[in-house]
Design an enzyme around this catalytic site. Structure first.
Site, short mmCIF file in Angstrom:
data_model
loop_
_atom_site.label_atom_id
_atom_site.label_comp_id
_atom_site.label_asym_id
_atom_site.label_seq_id
_atom_site.Cartn_x
_atom_site.Cartn_y
_atom_site.Cartn_z
N HIS A 1 0.83 -1.21 0.00
CA HIS A 1 0.00 0.00 0.00
C HIS A 1 0.87 1.26 0.00
O HIS A 1 0.60 2.21 -0.72
CB HIS A 1 -0.89 0.05 1.26
N LYS B 1 -18.01 -5.71 8.58
CA LYS B 1 -16.71 -6.37 8.50
C LYS B 1 -16.01 -6.28 9.85
O LYS B 1 -16.17 -5.28 10.55
CB LYS B 1 -15.84 -5.64 7.46
N ARG C 1 -1.70 -6.58 -8.26
CA ARG C 1 -0.62 -7.52 -7.96
C ARG C 1 -0.62 -8.63 -9.01
O ARG C 1 -0.56 -8.36 -10.20
CB ARG C 1 -0.80 -8.08 -6.53
N SER D 1 -2.65 -7.97 3.35
CA SER D 1 -2.83 -7.68 4.78
C SER D 1 -3.25 -8.94 5.53
O SER D 1 -2.84 -9.16 6.68
CB SER D 1 -3.88 -6.58 4.97
O1 PNS Z 1 -8.70 -3.25 0.99
P1 PNS Z 1 -9.52 -3.66 -0.20
O2 PNS Z 1 -10.28 -4.92 0.07
O3 PNS Z 1 -8.70 -3.73 -1.43
O4 PNS Z 1 -10.57 -2.47 -0.42
C1 PNS Z 1 -11.71 -2.66 -1.16
C2 PNS Z 1 -12.56 -1.37 -1.26
C3 PNS Z 1 -12.59 -0.59 0.03
C4 PNS Z 1 -12.00 -0.50 -2.33
C5 PNS Z 1 -13.97 -1.88 -1.64
O5 PNS Z 1 -14.39 -2.83 -0.72
C6 PNS Z 1 -14.99 -0.77 -1.69
O6 PNS Z 1 -14.98 0.02 -2.61
N1 PNS Z 1 -15.88 -0.70 -0.69
C7 PNS Z 1 -16.89 0.31 -0.59
C8 PNS Z 1 -18.26 -0.22 -1.01
C9 PNS Z 1 -18.45 -0.15 -2.50
O7 PNS Z 1 -18.39 0.87 -3.12
N2 PNS Z 1 -18.65 -1.36 -3.08
C10 PNS Z 1 -18.81 -1.51 -4.51
C11 PNS Z 1 -17.45 -1.59 -5.18
S1 PNS Z 1 -17.60 -2.31 -6.74
#
Ligand code: PNS
Length: 166
Positions: free
Chosen positions: A18, A42, A93, A132
């Site tokens: 990150h 979560k 990645r 993570s």
């Molecule tokens: O740490 P991560 O799992 O890579 O993060 C994922 C994240 C936060 C980008 C994703 O879960 C997210 O956008 N969550 C907010 C809810 C949302 O908008 N969901 C639809 C995304 S297609």
């Protein structure tokens, strides 16, 4: 015109992967908003305050001068809209990330009526398979995580694990 991008994630905890994406993003954009997800369904190891603190403690003053860290809940497209950003940064990645990232990119693009663009930054070699959850798995069994997270984060995780074992 100020180029503003959003880099969002759970950052539970923030990893070298990150940090590398944040540092490279600040070279491409005038301002990078780091969105720290607080999804109430979560369960996280660290509170949003602790996750923000770990990001703050891992960035150089130069990088910090170009970032803003904000916790958010709800849809990412709404977060981008509120903060007047049309660019979403994602680290990419291994090939295994591709399906999920494409799904997210296409969904966000539809939700935002094509007003959002996703910029993928490829991982550097060292962080290709870093995650993570892997870091937490190693830390849980008192393994050495010093190659995967900044020192500031390593100390916080070690303290967290020690506290849990009491
Ligand atoms: O740490 P991560 O799992 O890579 O993060 C994922 C994240 C936060 C980008 C994703 O879960 C997210 O956008 N969550 C907010 C809810 C949302 O908008 N969901 C639809 C995304 S297609």
């Amino acid at each position: 015109m100020n180029k503003v991008a959003v880099y969002a994630g759970s950052f539970d905890p923030v990893s070298n992967g990150h940090i590398n994406i944040i540092e490279r993003s600040t070279k491409l954009f005038d301002k990078v908003i780091i969105g720290v997800l607080e999804n109430f369904s979560k369960s996280y190891w660290f509170s949003k305050e602790e996750r923000i603190d770990m990001i703050l403690g891992s960035l150089s003053p130069e990088v910090l001068s170009k970032v803003v860290i904000i916790a958010f809940d709800g849809l990412l497209v709404d977060f981008l809209h509120i903060h007047k950003s049309a660019v979403l940064i994602r680290g990419l990645r291994a090939v295994s990330d591709y399906e999920y990232e494409m799904q997210m990119h296409l969904t966000n693009q539809t939700l935002a009526h094509n007003e959002i663009e996703t910029v993928f930054l490829p991982s550097v070699r060292e962080n290709l398979y870093l995650s993570s959850s892997l870091i937490k798995e190693i830390a849980k069994f008192s393994g050495d995580i010093s190659s995967f997270v900044p020192k500031y984060v390593e100390d916080k995780i070690t303290a967290w694990v020690a506290e849990r074992e009491k």
